[in-house]
Design an enzyme around this catalytic site. Structure first.
Site, PDB file in Angstrom:
ATOM      1  N   ASN A 265       0.872  -1.176   0.000  1.00 45.64           N
ATOM      2  CA  ASN A 265       0.000   0.000   0.000  1.00 45.64           C
ATOM      3  C   ASN A 265       0.911   1.230   0.000  1.00 45.64           C
ATOM      4  OD1 ASN A 265      -1.800   2.050   0.530  1.00 45.64           O
ATOM      5  ND2 ASN A 265      -2.287   1.374   2.620  1.00 45.64           N
TER       6      ASN A 265
ATOM      7  N   LYS B 299       0.091   4.268  -0.316  1.00 43.29           N
ATOM      8  CA  LYS B 299      -0.550   5.467   0.267  1.00 43.29           C
ATOM      9  C   LYS B 299      -0.311   6.680  -0.638  1.00 43.29           C
ATOM     10  CE  LYS B 299      -0.126   3.264   4.744  1.00 43.29           C
ATOM     11  NZ  LYS B 299      -0.105   3.385   6.189  1.00 43.29           N
TER      12      LYS B 299
ATOM     13  N   HIS C 190      -9.539   1.306   4.668  1.00 42.33           N
ATOM     14  CA  HIS C 190      -8.272   1.471   5.395  1.00 42.33           C
ATOM     15  C   HIS C 190      -8.502   2.437   6.567  1.00 42.33           C
ATOM     16  CE1 HIS C 190      -4.201   2.648   6.392  1.00 42.33           C
ATOM     17  NE2 HIS C 190      -3.813   1.524   5.820  1.00 42.33           N
TER      18      HIS C 190
ATOM     19  N   GLU D 206      -6.873   4.813   7.639  1.00 41.66           N
ATOM     20  CA  GLU D 206      -6.618   6.226   7.334  1.00 41.66           C
ATOM     21  C   GLU D 206      -7.818   6.843   6.616  1.00 41.66           C
ATOM     22  OE1 GLU D 206      -2.806   5.581   5.499  1.00 41.66           O
ATOM     23  OE2 GLU D 206      -1.983   5.061   7.466  1.00 41.66           O
TER      24      GLU D 206
ATOM     25  N   GLU E 201      -5.470  -4.813  10.508  1.00 43.60           N
ATOM     26  CA  GLU E 201      -4.436  -3.803  10.725  1.00 43.60           C
ATOM     27  C   GLU E 201      -4.740  -3.029  12.007  1.00 43.60           C
ATOM     28  OE1 GLU E 201      -2.363  -2.620   6.821  1.00 43.60           O
ATOM     29  OE2 GLU E 201      -4.156  -1.425   6.992  1.00 43.60           O
TER      30      GLU E 201
ATOM     31  N   GLY F  48       2.634   2.189  10.891  1.00 44.99           N
ATOM     32  CA  GLY F  48       3.659   3.225  10.811  1.00 44.99           C
ATOM     33  C   GLY F  48       4.372   3.523  12.116  1.00 44.99           C
TER      34      GLY F  48
ATOM     35  N   SER G 177       3.296  -2.137  10.336  1.00 43.21           N
ATOM     36  CA  SER G 177       4.740  -2.232  10.619  1.00 43.21           C
ATOM     37  C   SER G 177       5.362  -3.568  10.226  1.00 43.21           C
ATOM     38  CB  SER G 177       5.018  -1.928  12.093  1.00 43.21           C
ATOM     39  OG  SER G 177       4.701  -0.581  12.384  1.00 43.21           O
TER      40      SER G 177
HETATM   41  P1  PGA Z   1       2.858   0.315   7.610  1.00 39.74           P
HETATM   42  O1  PGA Z   1       1.390   0.548   6.988  1.00 39.74           O
HETATM   43  O2  PGA Z   1       3.364  -0.992   7.025  1.00 39.74           O
HETATM   44  O3  PGA Z   1       3.654   1.496   7.156  1.00 39.74           O
HETATM   45  O4  PGA Z   1       2.704   0.227   9.075  1.00 39.74           O
HETATM   46  C1  PGA Z   1       0.493  -0.515   6.792  1.00 39.74           C
HETATM   47  C2  PGA Z   1      -0.799  -0.013   6.220  1.00 39.74           C
HETATM   48  O5  PGA Z   1      -1.266   1.056   6.654  1.00 39.74           O
HETATM   49  O6  PGA Z   1      -1.397  -0.653   5.341  1.00 39.74           O
END
Ligand code: PGA
Length: 252
Positions: free
Chosen positions: A12, A14, A98, A100, A168, A174, A213
């Site tokens: 992803n 983003k 997601h 976010e 997630e 992150g 992560s």
């Molecule tokens: P990350 O993000 O691997 O940077 O923690 C995962 C995601 O939000 O899909």
């Protein structure tokens, strides 16, 4: 379903990537044959790059997906993208719900359910994201929250081939922090059970990815947990060598 479905390693990106990032995709494609016996590979770039990435990846082991879609196929929705447009651009997957999007755009479970139906209408595989916040975890509400998200975000009658769920935990995205192996195992088993009641063929489940992560240093442990059928990778998917190292750790 067998506990070891073929893993999916999904990147992803983003809101990262410009046309110059095609070089990173090329590196992923170049390395994909070495890991093709272990996992399916998917990259979800920003919408501006979907068509170019899909054209470049055509005929290779790397699939391309979108990061969001609107429930409607067309209409007066400035700035939005229909699932049909992603399909037309060459995508075969789309991420929906997601955390976010849920946080930044106040997306509800019902909207995520509608987006999942839109993905299916367009012929895309939907990756439905679920996961609790840190506050919800601390209050001991993880299974309640995740169970409710699955119940309300995943349409009834789902088919294994058109649905992927990504667990997630919001607090793991992150941050470099991940849940314990036993927590991931417990939550994925719980999701698997919940999903089996949503599937068209009862008793089946779709793939359940872990996300938050995931990186080369922890992927071995995470990808071997039972009911973990791959990973949704954010930050580490931006670097081809890290993404490929994660795919190489998928259990055969
Ligand atoms: P990350 O993000 O691997 O940077 O923690 C995962 C995601 O939000 O899909």
């Amino acid at each position: 379903m067998t506990t070891r479905a073929r893993p999916l390693i999904a990147g992803n990106w983003k809101m990262n990537g410009l046309t110059g990032s095609l070089a990173e995709l090329d590196a992923i494609i170049a390395g994909s044959s070495a890991v093709a016996d272990r996992a399916d590979l998917l990259i979800c770039p920003p919408a501006t790059l979907v068509a170019a990435f899909a054209a470049r990846a055509k005929g290779t082991a790397v699939m391309i997906g979108g990061q969001d879609c609107h429930p409607e196929p067309c209409g007066a929705h400035t700035g939005d993208i229909a699932a049909e447009m992603l399909k037309d651009a060459g995508a075969s997957f789309v991420i929906v719900g997601h955390s976010e999007r849920r946080a930044d755009h106040h997306e509800t479970d019902e909207l995520v359910r509608q987006k999942t139906l839109a993905a299916w209408r367009a012929g895309l595989v939907a990756i439905v994201c679920v996961g609790e916040t840190g506050a919800e975890r601390d209050a001991g509400q993880t299974l309640d929250v995740v169970g409710r998200q699955i119940e309300r975000s995943v349409p009834d009658g789902a088919r294994t081939e058109s649905l992927v769920v990504a667990y997630e935990p919001v607090w793991a995205i992150g941050t470099g922090v991940t849940p314990t192996t036993s927590d991931v195992e417990q939550i994925h088993a719980f999701i698997c059970l919940k999903l089996s009641k949503k599937m068209k063929n009862s008793g089946e489940s779709s793939k359940i990815l872990y996300g938050g992560s995931v990186k080369p240093s922890n992927c071995n442990e995470l990808l071997c947990i039972s009911h973990v059928n791959g990973a949704l990778v954010g930050g580490a998917s931006l670097k081809s060598s890290d993404f490929l190292a994660i795919a190489a750790a998928a259990p055969k």
